[in-house]
Design a protein around this motif. Structure first.
Motif, PDB file in Angstrom:
ATOM      1  N   THR A 144       5.544  -5.339  -4.259  1.00  0.00           N
ATOM      2  CA  THR A 144       4.909  -4.745  -3.051  1.00  0.00           C
ATOM      3  C   THR A 144       3.783  -3.922  -3.236  1.00  0.00           C
ATOM      4  O   THR A 144       3.464  -3.454  -4.459  1.00  0.00           O
ATOM      5  N   LEU A 154       3.411  -1.200  -2.411  1.00  0.00           N
ATOM      6  CA  LEU A 154       3.547   0.091  -2.537  1.00  0.00           C
ATOM      7  C   LEU A 154       3.748   0.455  -4.104  1.00  0.00           C
ATOM      8  O   LEU A 154       3.656   1.654  -4.845  1.00  0.00           O
ATOM      9  N   LEU A 158       9.773   5.827  10.194  1.00  0.00           N
ATOM     10  CA  LEU A 158       9.430   6.125   8.846  1.00  0.00           C
ATOM     11  C   LEU A 158       9.177   5.027   7.813  1.00  0.00           C
ATOM     12  O   LEU A 158       8.134   5.208   6.999  1.00  0.00           O
ATOM     13  N   HIS A 159       9.951   3.920   8.138  1.00  0.00           N
ATOM     14  CA  HIS A 159       9.784   2.665   7.630  1.00  0.00           C
ATOM     15  C   HIS A 159       8.218   2.229   7.775  1.00  0.00           C
ATOM     16  O   HIS A 159       7.448   1.673   6.720  1.00  0.00           O
ATOM     17  N   THR A 160       7.903   2.253   9.057  1.00  0.00           N
ATOM     18  CA  THR A 160       6.874   1.746   9.329  1.00  0.00           C
ATOM     19  C   THR A 160       5.544   2.426   8.600  1.00  0.00           C
ATOM     20  O   THR A 160       4.784   2.002   8.179  1.00  0.00           O
ATOM     21  N   TYR A 161       5.557   3.598   8.643  1.00  0.00           N
ATOM     22  CA  TYR A 161       4.569   4.739   7.961  1.00  0.00           C
ATOM     23  C   TYR A 161       4.393   4.295   6.465  1.00  0.00           C
ATOM     24  O   TYR A 161       3.477   4.296   6.009  1.00  0.00           O
ATOM     25  N   SER A 162       5.617   4.176   5.809  1.00  0.00           N
ATOM     26  CA  SER A 162       5.616   3.732   4.488  1.00  0.00           C
ATOM     27  C   SER A 162       4.947   2.478   4.064  1.00  0.00           C
ATOM     28  O   SER A 162       4.094   2.623   3.184  1.00  0.00           O
ATOM     29  N   GLN A 163       5.535   1.388   4.845  1.00  0.00           N
ATOM     30  CA  GLN A 163       4.875   0.218   4.567  1.00  0.00           C
ATOM     31  C   GLN A 163       3.347   0.198   5.049  1.00  0.00           C
ATOM     32  O   GLN A 163       2.604  -0.459   3.883  1.00  0.00           O
ATOM     33  N   GLU A 206       1.307   4.190   3.682  1.00  0.00           N
ATOM     34  CA  GLU A 206       1.167   4.431   2.291  1.00  0.00           C
ATOM     35  C   GLU A 206       0.984   3.346   1.494  1.00  0.00           C
ATOM     36  O   GLU A 206       0.181   3.362   0.380  1.00  0.00           O
ATOM     37  N   GLY A 207       1.373   2.172   2.048  1.00  0.00           N
ATOM     38  CA  GLY A 207       0.961   0.855   1.209  1.00  0.00           C
ATOM     39  C   GLY A 207      -0.615   0.766   1.233  1.00  0.00           C
ATOM     40  O   GLY A 207      -1.113   0.342   0.240  1.00  0.00           O
ATOM     41  N   SER A 257      -0.036   3.399  12.978  1.00  0.00           N
ATOM     42  CA  SER A 257      -0.096   3.304  11.600  1.00  0.00           C
ATOM     43  C   SER A 257      -1.306   2.355  11.289  1.00  0.00           C
ATOM     44  O   SER A 257      -2.073   2.552  10.446  1.00  0.00           O
TER      45      SER A 257
END
Length: 322
Positions: free
Chosen positions: A51, A53, A87-92, A95-96, A144
């Protein structure tokens, strides 16, 4: 010359990788295979499962393979689902991208082409969207992608990052019989899966303020999209001035109902689609001008609607038979 393609085992990313290879540019791929497929990456391309991330993985890849630029395709791309999983969308996606840019800065990699989205515009009353149309995303996914563009802009100011973003629309078709759209949410695979299974395809909403009540979008062939990414990468290497973002659009668009009619024509399967409820976060109409991309990147639509459907159907049926 080596370019890193994030998400290079996905439907779009794999086409970008092959377009790079055909242009004589070496590629290395990072993909976590959450929606991609290892077999989409051809044998001669270096592949790392992981990933973006994982900053250490990204940094090591950039350094070990002497990467000089990144085409950033990886991300969670489902607008409707993003409403349920913000939250998953913003993480990927946010943050990714931040982790990727930090690794690039540490490795001294100063060029990036970002796969953005027309979702940054949201609903608009403009007949034709241009790059300076106000941004009003209607889903966490669109938000995002807009934040991703801001991150590139800010790194350009802070660290001299050379960048451009490609805002594209509904991507369809196939350039190769072994690479096809496997998304459980996109229109073409949903319709094809229904036809193969003997079910009636459906339209999500026919009460939009459009001529036939269904969503109107720009549909572009994935091979045309891949060529635009390669052209942008080459322009960055040559040091040519580029706009911060480009729309890849037809200027005309097609409705979902028109797509259904083309599918019946091409496949020979006569059907009348069922009407279902709207999907959350779906704008009524987004059609864009591709004039700036034509000027700077040689962008053009090389495939008709029927050709897009035919190539997608051919790849889908080939996959079903294999």
């Amino acid at each position: 010359m080596t370019w890193l393609v994030t998400g290079g085992a996905g439907y779009i990313g794999a086409h970008v990788v092959r377009a790079l290879t055909e242009a004589g540019i070496e590629a290395v791929v990072i993909d976590d295979l959450s929606s991609g497929h290892r077999e989409f990456v051809t044998g001669g391309v270096r592949f790392l499962e992981g990933t973006i991330l994982d900053g250490e993985l990204v940094l090591e890849t950039l350094q070990r393979h002497h990467v000089e630029g990144v085409i950033h395709v990886a991300g969670f791309k489902y607008a409707g689902v993003s409403v349920e999983r913000p939250l998953h969308t913003y993480s990927q996606n946010v943050e990714g991208t931040r982790v990727l840019l930090a690794a690039m800065q540490q490795a001294g990699v100063g060029r990036i082409v970002f796969s953005s989205s027309a979702a940054v515009y949201g609903n608009t009353d403009r007949d034709l969207v241009t790059e300076d149309t106000p941004k009003n995303p209607t889903s966490p996914y669109g938000e995002s992608k807009l934040i991703g563009e801001w991150l590139l802009r800010d790194q350009g100011v802070a660290a001299g990052l050379a960048h451009t973003s490609l805002r594209y629309f509904n991507v369809v078709g196939s350039g190769y019989p072994d690479v096809y759209d496997t998304s459980p949410h996109n229109l073409f695979p949903l319709v094809f899966d229904s036809l193969v299974a003997g079910r009636t395809p459906r339209i999500n909403g026919d009460d939009y303020p459009t001529p036939d009540g269904t969503n109107v979008r720009d549909y572009l062939h994935v091979s045309d999209l891949a060529l635009a990414h390669v052209a942008a990468a080459q322009a960055l290497v040559e040091g040519r001035p580029l706009e911060p973002a480009y729309n890849l659009g037809s200027g005309e668009g097609a409705s979902v109902r028109q797509i259904m009619e083309a599918m019946a024509r091409v496949t020979g399967v006569d059907f009348t689609p069922e009407i279902a409820a709207r999907r959350p976060g779906d704008p009524a109409r987004i059609v864009a001008s591709g004039e700036l991309a034509a000027r700077d990147l040689g962008w053009r639509m090389r495939h008709s609607l029927d050709e897009m459907v035919a190539s997608a159907w051919s790849a889908r049926t080939a996959a079903a038979e294999s």
